[in-house]
Design a protein around this motif. Structure first.
Motif, mmCIF file in Angstrom:
data_model
loop_
_atom_site.group_PDB
_atom_site.id
_atom_site.type_symbol
_atom_site.label_atom_id
_atom_site.label_comp_id
_atom_site.label_asym_id
_atom_site.label_seq_id
_atom_site.Cartn_x
_atom_site.Cartn_y
_atom_site.Cartn_z
ATOM 1 N N ARG A 71 0.511 -1.188 0.025
ATOM 2 C CA ARG A 71 -0.339 -0.078 0.005
ATOM 3 C C ARG A 71 1.161 1.309 -0.143
ATOM 4 O O ARG A 71 1.945 0.944 0.655
ATOM 5 C CB ARG A 71 -0.910 0.301 1.500
ATOM 6 C CG ARG A 71 -0.220 -0.065 2.339
ATOM 7 C CD ARG A 71 -1.221 0.290 3.885
ATOM 8 N NE ARG A 71 -2.243 0.398 3.842
ATOM 9 C CZ ARG A 71 -3.235 0.833 4.576
ATOM 10 N NH1 ARG A 71 -3.730 -0.504 5.098
ATOM 11 N NH2 ARG A 71 -3.668 1.627 4.568
ATOM 12 N N ASN A 73 0.300 4.641 1.442
ATOM 13 C CA ASN A 73 -0.696 5.270 2.013
ATOM 14 C C ASN A 73 -0.738 6.785 1.644
ATOM 15 O O ASN A 73 -1.828 7.622 1.479
ATOM 16 C CB ASN A 73 0.004 5.392 4.113
ATOM 17 C CG ASN A 73 0.206 4.736 4.018
ATOM 18 O OD1 ASN A 73 -1.455 3.391 4.227
ATOM 19 N ND2 ASN A 73 0.243 3.314 5.060
ATOM 20 N N LEU A 78 -3.706 0.731 -2.864
ATOM 21 C CA LEU A 78 -4.089 -0.714 -2.122
ATOM 22 C C LEU A 78 -3.293 -1.470 -3.743
ATOM 23 O O LEU A 78 -4.087 -1.170 -4.219
ATOM 24 C CB LEU A 78 -4.927 -1.492 -1.383
ATOM 25 C CG LEU A 78 -4.917 -2.607 -1.509
ATOM 26 C CD1 LEU A 78 -3.649 -2.235 -0.294
ATOM 27 C CD2 LEU A 78 -5.993 -3.014 -0.531
ATOM 28 N N CYS A 95 -11.924 -5.230 -3.660
ATOM 29 C CA CYS A 95 -10.778 -4.116 -2.241
ATOM 30 C C CYS A 95 -11.413 -3.889 -1.870
ATOM 31 O O CYS A 95 -12.571 -3.967 -1.585
ATOM 32 C CB CYS A 95 -10.480 -2.968 -2.988
ATOM 33 S SG CYS A 95 -9.231 -1.921 -1.864
#
Length: 122
Positions: A71, A73, A78, A95
């Protein structure tokens, strides 16, 4: 609210690779753990891999050694890198995002994407 949009699915030959992405938008500050699930025709949805906000990962046995979850952030995105794909990996991949630090079941996830189809030909 959080919106999740998957991309990167498609048709690939056995042994090939695909990289799935999931872009999160909206109230992303509430997202902690995230994960990928999949559902094949006639089967229940199952965990593929999960990742905490700190980067700790968990994989289904079927994904270990072939798939990598990660991932970004900063980008609220993701990823799922899938290598050495097999026909049995054919499924719709979803997801999911949770406000919880750790998740143990599907019902721990608060938000779900619409899914992206992955088809692996033999």
């Amino acid at each position: 609210q959080v919106q999740l949009v998957e991309s990167g699915g498609g048709l690939v030959q056995a042994g090939g690779s695909l990289r799935l992405s999931c872009a999160a938008s909206g109230d992303t500050i509430c997202i902690s753990a995230m994960g990928w699930y999949r559902q094949a025709p006639g089967k229940e949805r199952e965990l593929v891999a999960a990742i905490t906000s700190g980067g700790s990962t968990n994989y289904a046995d079927s994904a270990k050694g072939r798939f990598t979850i990660s991932r970004d952030n900063a980008k609220n995105t993701l990823y799922l890198q899938m290598n050495s794909l097999k026909p049995e990996d054919t499924a719709v991949y979803y997801c999911a995002a949770s406000s919880r630090l750790y998740v143990y079941a599907q019902y721990d996830y608060d938000y779900w994407g619409q899914g992206t189809q992955v088809t692996v030909s033999s």
